[in-house]
Design a protein around this motif. Structure first.
Motif, PDB file in Angstrom:
ATOM      1  N   UNK A  55       0.852  -1.185   0.000  1.00 14.13           N
ATOM      2  CA  UNK A  55       0.000   0.000   0.000  1.00 14.13           C
ATOM      3  C   UNK A  55       0.889   1.237   0.000  1.00 14.13           C
ATOM      4  N   UNK A  56       0.742   2.080  -1.010  1.00 10.88           N
ATOM      5  CA  UNK A  56       1.545   3.294  -1.141  1.00 10.88           C
ATOM      6  C   UNK A  56       0.632   4.507  -1.051  1.00 10.88           C
ATOM      7  N   UNK A  57       0.891   5.381  -0.079  1.00 13.60           N
ATOM      8  CA  UNK A  57       0.068   6.580   0.120  1.00 13.60           C
ATOM      9  C   UNK A  57       0.909   7.804  -0.229  1.00 13.60           C
ATOM     10  N   UNK A  58       0.578   8.466  -1.330  1.00 11.86           N
ATOM     11  CA  UNK A  58       1.283   9.674  -1.766  1.00 11.86           C
ATOM     12  C   UNK A  58       0.423  10.903  -1.484  1.00 11.86           C
ATOM     13  N   UNK A  59       1.082  11.979  -1.049  1.00  8.16           N
ATOM     14  CA  UNK A  59       0.370  13.229  -0.803  1.00  8.16           C
ATOM     15  C   UNK A  59       0.446  14.121  -2.037  1.00  8.16           C
ATOM     16  N   UNK A  60      -0.683  14.667  -2.450  1.00  2.00           N
ATOM     17  CA  UNK A  60      -0.645  15.689  -3.493  1.00  2.00           C
ATOM     18  C   UNK A  60      -0.416  17.070  -2.879  1.00  2.00           C
ATOM     19  N   UNK A  61      -0.736  17.198  -1.564  1.00  2.00           N
ATOM     20  CA  UNK A  61      -0.453  18.410  -0.791  1.00  2.00           C
ATOM     21  C   UNK A  61       0.304  17.996   0.455  1.00  2.00           C
ATOM     22  N   UNK A  62       1.021  18.921   1.062  1.00  2.00           N
ATOM     23  CA  UNK A  62       1.829  18.536   2.221  1.00  2.00           C
ATOM     24  C   UNK A  62       1.942  19.712   3.184  1.00  2.00           C
ATOM     25  N   UNK A  63       1.349  19.555   4.355  1.00  2.00           N
ATOM     26  CA  UNK A  63       1.420  20.568   5.405  1.00  2.00           C
ATOM     27  C   UNK A  63       1.545  19.836   6.728  1.00  2.00           C
ATOM     28  N   UNK A  64       2.645  20.032   7.437  1.00  2.00           N
ATOM     29  CA  UNK A  64       2.893  19.286   8.677  1.00  2.00           C
ATOM     30  C   UNK A  64       1.855  19.558   9.750  1.00  2.00           C
ATOM     31  N   UNK A  65       1.183  20.691   9.683  1.00  2.00           N
ATOM     32  CA  UNK A  65       0.215  21.043  10.723  1.00  2.00           C
ATOM     33  C   UNK A  65      -1.157  20.418  10.486  1.00  2.00           C
ATOM     34  N   UNK A  66      -1.332  19.750   9.354  1.00  2.00           N
ATOM     35  CA  UNK A  66      -2.634  19.206   8.988  1.00  2.00           C
ATOM     36  C   UNK A  66      -2.655  17.704   9.216  1.00  2.00           C
TER      37      UNK A  66
END
Length: 338
Positions: free
Chosen positions: A24-35
């Protein structure tokens, strides 16, 4: 933005790399450490269909908490799809403790691995895995996390599968490859299974080798019994006659020729358990020829510990004459035991 949850963010891809093992590979299209990000995905196995939710939130600088939990799990073979019994077998995961206790007897066995992580702390409650101190892996355009989810199979299912595969070989069902031996014996097999278990057979049956066209392979350097033992292992993962017939060395050699690594390991493990005064020197010479460190070490230890009896055998004189370097190593071991 701290505390905000974004659902359905990123892309989850699932590959079944072998029976009941999923990557299972989960890629982020957006990236914000606070979210906090959440995403659902589904796995469809031979026996169970399962829906999961994966989430990620910040733990400290550069570190995250990854949570993976069941959303639902259904037994595909409990009954016919759509009827009431089937619906009753579908288990919805909720937060209540009473539901969690009920799930213990219904969830399929599962092991979760999280790739590329060090200093990882894992917590588990029924249907929920929590990984602390996780580092995001950066590769390509987007950061990602990679999971391996292994449902495995229970012992009865394993035995049924092994039995069926063994019967396919034993009954010579729909074979499309034939092996012929110098004594006139022959045995059939299946190109798909041969190719999946052996890189040598895969090359032989898929390229411009004559065997890829005729589907006939002539075997001149192996007995039928030894070769059939290797085939049985390729179909079932077991070599049932190897110990009884005492031909583990011959099976190793044919497994080495056809690049079947797991069978080679099984042969070596069996040989080291069969060490005796009657075969220790012979096994050492054989292991030295094949450059096998473990049986070399075990054989040298055995001979040194049993030197009083072995050194009185006529074979010891031949061993000293034919293999002086091996003999010297054993004498050095014997000296350390004094």
């Amino acid at each position: 933005m701290e505390g905000m949850t974004v659902r359905g963010e990123g892309e989850v891809t699932v590959d079944e790399v072998r029976f009941e093992l999923f990557r299972v590979l989960w890629k982020y299209s957006k990236y914000d450490e606070s979210v906090k990000y959440c995403q659902k995905f589904r796995l469809g196995g031979m026996k169970f269909d399962s829906e999961f939710q994966i989430s990620r939130k910040k733990e400290s600088i550069g570190k995250f908490i990854i949570t993976l939990k069941y959303i639902s799990c259904s037994d595909r073979f409990a009954s016919q799809p759509g009827d009431e019994q089937s619906k009753s077998k579908r288990i919805e995961l909720e937060e209540e403790e009473s539901v969690g206790r009920k799930l213990k007897s219904h969830l399929p066995p599962v092991t979760i691995f999280l790739s590329g992580q060090e200093d990882l702390i894992t917590e588990y409650k029924t249907g929920k895995w929590k990984f602390n101190r996780v580092q995001t892996v950066v590769g390509g355009l987007y950061p990602f996390f990679e999971f391996w989810i292994d449902f495995g199979t229970n012992e009865l299912e394993d035995k049924i599968i092994v039995l069926r595969m063994g019967n396919i070989l034993h009954n010579q069902t729909l074979c499309d490859v034939k092996f012929k031996f110098t004594n006139g014996e022959e045995i059939g097999a299946h190109a798909a299974i041969l190719s999946s278990a052996s890189s040598v057979f895969a090359a032989m049956l898929r390229t411009d080798f004559v065997e890829s066209k005729t589907r006939i392979v002539n075997i001149a350097d192996s007995d039928m019994d030894v070769f059939k033992e290797m085939l049985t292992y390729m179909y079932t993962g077991k070599a049932p006659n190897m110990e009884k017939k005492k031909f583990a060395r011959s099976v190793y050699e044919v497994a080495h020729k056809y690049d079947i690594e797991l069978l080679k390991n099984d042969c070596v493990n069996l040989l080291t358990t069969q060490l005796s005064n009657s075969n220790a020197m012979e096994l050492l010479v054989w292991a030295q020829f094949h450059s096998l460190p473990n049986p070399i070490e075990k054989s040298e230890q055995f001979i040194a510990k049993n030197s009083q009896e072995l050194c009185s055998q006529p074979a010891w004189l031949d061993f000293m004459k034919d293999h002086p370097q091996l003999c010297l190593k054993i004498i050095q071991r014997m000296a350390r035991l004094l």
